[in-house]
Scaffold this active site. Structure first.
Site, PDB file in Angstrom:
ATOM      1  N   ASP A   8       0.797  -1.222   0.000  1.00  0.00           N
ATOM      2  CA  ASP A   8       0.000   0.000   0.000  1.00  0.00           C
ATOM      3  C   ASP A   8       0.834   1.277   0.000  1.00  0.00           C
ATOM      4  OD1 ASP A   8      -1.782  -2.019   0.481  1.00  0.00           O
ATOM      5  OD2 ASP A   8      -2.782  -1.044   2.153  1.00  0.00           O
ATOM      6  N   TRP A  67       0.453  -0.449   9.969  1.00  0.00           N
ATOM      7  CA  TRP A  67      -0.334  -0.580   8.749  1.00  0.00           C
ATOM      8  C   TRP A  67      -0.621   0.782   8.143  1.00  0.00           C
ATOM      9  CZ3 TRP A  67      -4.507  -4.955   9.770  1.00  0.00           C
ATOM     10  CH2 TRP A  67      -3.842  -6.183   9.881  1.00  0.00           C
ATOM     11  N   SER A  68      -1.534   0.810   7.201  1.00  0.00           N
ATOM     12  CA  SER A  68      -1.714   1.981   6.345  1.00  0.00           C
ATOM     13  C   SER A  68      -2.212   3.215   7.097  1.00  0.00           C
ATOM     14  CB  SER A  68      -2.700   1.653   5.221  1.00  0.00           C
ATOM     15  OG  SER A  68      -2.124   0.722   4.329  1.00  0.00           O
ATOM     16  N   ARG A 134      -9.249   0.281  10.868  1.00  0.00           N
ATOM     17  CA  ARG A 134      -7.949   0.565  10.269  1.00  0.00           C
ATOM     18  C   ARG A 134      -8.000   1.603   9.139  1.00  0.00           C
ATOM     19  NH1 ARG A 134      -8.776  -5.025   9.384  1.00  0.00           N
ATOM     20  NH2 ARG A 134      -9.134  -5.724   7.243  1.00  0.00           N
ATOM     21  N   ASP A 135      -6.782   2.080   8.818  1.00  0.00           N
ATOM     22  CA  ASP A 135      -6.512   2.908   7.640  1.00  0.00           C
ATOM     23  C   ASP A 135      -7.142   4.301   7.733  1.00  0.00           C
ATOM     24  OD1 ASP A 135      -5.471   0.463   6.839  1.00  0.00           O
ATOM     25  OD2 ASP A 135      -7.198  -0.036   5.603  1.00  0.00           O
ATOM     26  N   GLU A 189     -11.644  -1.034   3.685  1.00  0.00           N
ATOM     27  CA  GLU A 189     -10.244  -0.712   3.910  1.00  0.00           C
ATOM     28  C   GLU A 189      -9.877   0.565   3.152  1.00  0.00           C
ATOM     29  OE1 GLU A 189      -7.906  -4.773   4.744  1.00  0.00           O
ATOM     30  OE2 GLU A 189      -8.296  -4.423   2.612  1.00  0.00           O
TER      31      GLU A 189
END
Length: 508
Positions: A8, A67-68, A134-135, A189
Site C-alpha cells: 500500500d 499498517w496503512s 484501520r486505515d 479498507e
C-alpha cells in the site's frame, strides 16, 4: 532493495516543494510480513530518492505491526496518522497512532517521532470490532473549525466508515453516526474522502465544501481485493455523505482502475493545484516466482483525477511529468483500418513505450445491439476476447506481442448500440499474455458511456513497461492496469500493433 514486497502507498504529500511517498514494505521478504513504512522523495514525481525506514513497530501501541495511514498538513506542518497493531488477548487488535517529523528543517523529513505520550490517539471503543478498525484517512476541517477523519470498519457484513472529530488533531472522539455505510460490502479498507470541483480540472484542498463541489468516497473491499467509489454530496453540519442516485454503492460501482489496483491514496498537490492518486499493483505470478526474483509489488504511475463533464464519474490521467520520460517519438499517419487488419508500429522499443492512439467513433447504426443480459463488463470481455470478431470492434492495440503472436496483451474497444445510445466496452485481454500458463491471465473490462457530441474520437493511451500495461480509455473515463510476464515478447523482441478485428472499417 532486495528480497522485499512493496504494498500500500501511504501518506503521500507535497511539503516545501518536495513530494513524499511512504509505503508498506515487507522486511521478511517478497511475501507479506514484517511490515514497516518505507519512504521516498521526489521533486518531479518521476525520479525518486529512497531514505531510511520512517516508521517501524517499536512501541506498545504498534509493536505487532504498522499498517496503512495518511498525512494531513496542519498549520503548514505534516502529521501522519497510521494503524498500529498491539499485543492483546483479542486477535489483531487495531488502534490509530500519530507521528510527526523530528526535524522540520530537514527538507526530506527523514526522521519521524511517534507521539508516545498520546498514542494511541484513537481506540476501537463503543463496540467497534477491534480487528476491523484501520486505515485512517487524510483529515479535513469543517466550517466549525473541528477536524475530522474517517476510518474503515465493519458491522456485521456491512462496510462502515467511522467518523472521529478533534479540536487539536490529538484528542479524538468517535461520532455516534458513521460518515457513511453500505449493506453487505464486508470490511472497508483504505477509505478516501475528498472534494472535486464541479467544473474544471483543478484539484481542491480536502477541507473545501460548498455548492461548487462534489465529494468522492472510496473504499477497498478486502473480500474482492478491488476498490470502488461513489460521487455524492457531503453535509458538513450533519457530517453525512450521501451518494448520488446514479452512483452504485457496492462492488459493481465505479473504480479508479478496473484491473490490478488496490490500497490507493490521494493528496492535494497545492504546488500545481491538482489531486494526485497513487495505487499499488500486485503480482500475477505465484509466490514461488517472486521469491525467486526477490521482490514483488509496485506503485503504479501517479495520476491526476477530476470530475468528468457529465458529473457522473471521474477522469484520470498520468501526471504530466511522466511525459519527460519520452525520448524517441514515432508517429503514424491517420488511416482507415480495414476489417480484420493489423499494422505494426515500427521504430520504437515496444517493451517500454507511451502509446497514444485515437479511433474515430463508428456510426451508431452500424454498432452491434447490446444484449440486456450483458451486465458484467469483465465477463463480457472474457467471452468476447480480441480474437472474437465483432461488428464495430474489437479494435485497439496488441502490446508486448511476440513475432508470431504466441504472446500478446490486447487492449481494445467494442462499440454497442444500447437503446439508441453508445456503450463502449473497453477490455484488457491477458489470456495470451504469456506462454507461462500458471500466471493469472484474467481479462479485465469496463463499460464507458459515450456522448457522440463530445466523444467523437475514442482515445486509448497505454503506458507499457516490461510487465505492466496501464491503459487509459476515452480521455481517462476508464483505466485498466495489468501485470503480464511474457517469455518471448521481452526487450527488443517485443512488438506493438494497431489492429481491427471488426467487420466495419475503423479510422485511426
Amino acid at each position: 532493495m532486495a528480497s522485499v514486497e512493496f504494498t500500500d502507498p501511504n501518506a503521500p504529500m507535497v511539503y516545501n516543494g518536495i513530494y513524499h511517498l511512504f509505503y508498506e514494505w515487507s522486511t521478511s521478504g517478497p511475501v507479506y510480513g514484517g511490515i514497516v513504512w518505507a519512504h521516498a522523495t521526489s521533486t518531479d514525481l518521476v525520479n525518486w530518492m529512497h531514505h531510511e525506514i520512517a516508521i517501524v513497530p517499536s512501541e506498545p501501541f504498534d509493536i505487532k505491526s504498522v499498517w496503512s495511514g495518511s498525512a494531513t498538513i496542519i498549520n503548514g506542518k505534516p502529521v501522519i496518522l497510521y494503524t498500529g497493531i498491539i499485543k492483546s488477548n483479542q486477535w489483531n487488535y487495531q488502534v490509530q497512532d500519530m507521528a510527526v517529523p523530528k526535524n522540520l528543517s530537514d527538507p526530506y523529513l527523514v526522521e519521524w517521532n511517534k507521539l508516545v505520550e498520546h498514542n494511541p490517539v484513537m481506540k476501537p471503543t463503543d463496540g467497534v470490532n477491534v480487528s476491523a478498525f484501520r486505515d485512517p484517512s487524510t483529515g479535513w476541517k469543517g466550517p466549525d473549525g473541528i477536524w475530522r477523519v474517517t476510518i474503515g470498519s465493519q458491522v456485521g457484513n456491512n462496510g462502515v466508515s467511522l467518523l472521529f472529530r478533534s479540536d487539536d488533531f490529538i484528542h479524538w472522539t468517535k461520532a455516534e453516526e458513521p460518515l457513511h455505510w453500505a449493506k453487505d460490502t464486508g470490511i472497508w479498507e483504505c477509505p478516501l474522502f475528498f472534494p472535486v470541483a464541479v467544473d474544471g480540472k483543478e484539484g481542491l484542498d480536502t477541507s473545501v465544501v460548498g455548492s461548487s463541489v462534489k465529494h468522492v468516497f472510496k473504499v477497498g473491499l478486502d473480500s474482492a481485493k478491488h476498490e470502488y467509489h461513489t460521487i455524492g454530496t457531503y453535509n458538513p453540519k450533519m457530517d453525512k455523505y450521501t451518494p448520488d442516485n446514479r452512483s452504485i454503492d457496492n462492488a459493481s460501482g465505479l473504480r479508479f482502475d478496473y484491473g490490478k489496483f488496490y490500497g490507493s491514496k490521494t493528496f492535494f498537490d497545492k504546488e500545481k493545484k491538482r489531486r494526485v492518486l497513487w495505487g499499488w499493483v500486485n503480482e500475477s505470478s505465484c509466490a514461488a516466482d517472486y521469491i525467486k526474483k526477490g521482490w514483488s509489488g509496485l506503485q503504479l504511475v501517479p495520476r491526476t483525477l477530476w470530475l468528468a463533464e457529465n458529473g457522473k464519474q471521474l477522469k484520470l490521467w498520468p501526471v504530466e511529468e511522466i511525459e519527460r520520460l519520452r525520448t524517441k517519438r514515432v508517429s503514424l499517419q491517420s488511416q482507415v483500418m480495414k476489417r480484420c487488419s493489423i499494422l505494426e508500429v515500427p521504430g520504437l522499443t515496444a517493451s517500454q513505450a507511451d502509446v497514444d492512439v485515437k479511433f474515430e467513433l463508428p456510426k451508431l447504426k452500424d454498432a452491434e445491439i447490446m444484449d440486456p443480459s450483458w451486465v458484467n463488463p469483465q465477463l463480457l470481455c472474457s467471452s468476447k476476447p480480441a480474437s472474437v470478431q465483432g461488428k464495430s470492434g474489437p479494435f485497439g492495440l496488441l502490446a508486448l506481442a511476440s513475432k508470431k503472436f504466441e504472446e500478446q496483451t490486447a487492449i481494445f474497444f467494442r462499440v454497442f448500440n444500447h437503446q439508441n445510445n453508445y456503450v463502449v466496452l473497453m477490455c484488457s485481454d491477458q489470456s495470451r499474455s504469456s506462454l507461462e500458463k500458471s500466471n493469472d491471465q484474467t481479462t479485465y473490462g469496463a463499460c464507458i458511456d459515450v456522448d457522440p457530441h463530445h466523444d467523437n474520437m475514442l482515445s486509448l493511451r497505454s503506458l507499457i513497461d516490461h510487465s505492466i500495461v496501464e491503459s487509459y480509455g476515452v480521455d481517462g473515463k476508464a483505466v485498466i492496469s495489468a501485470r503480464v510476464y511474457p517469455k518471448l515478447a521481452i526487450d527488443n523482441e517485443a512488438r506493438l500493433y494497431v489492429f481491427n478485428n471488426g467487420t466495419e472499417d475503423v479510422k485511426s
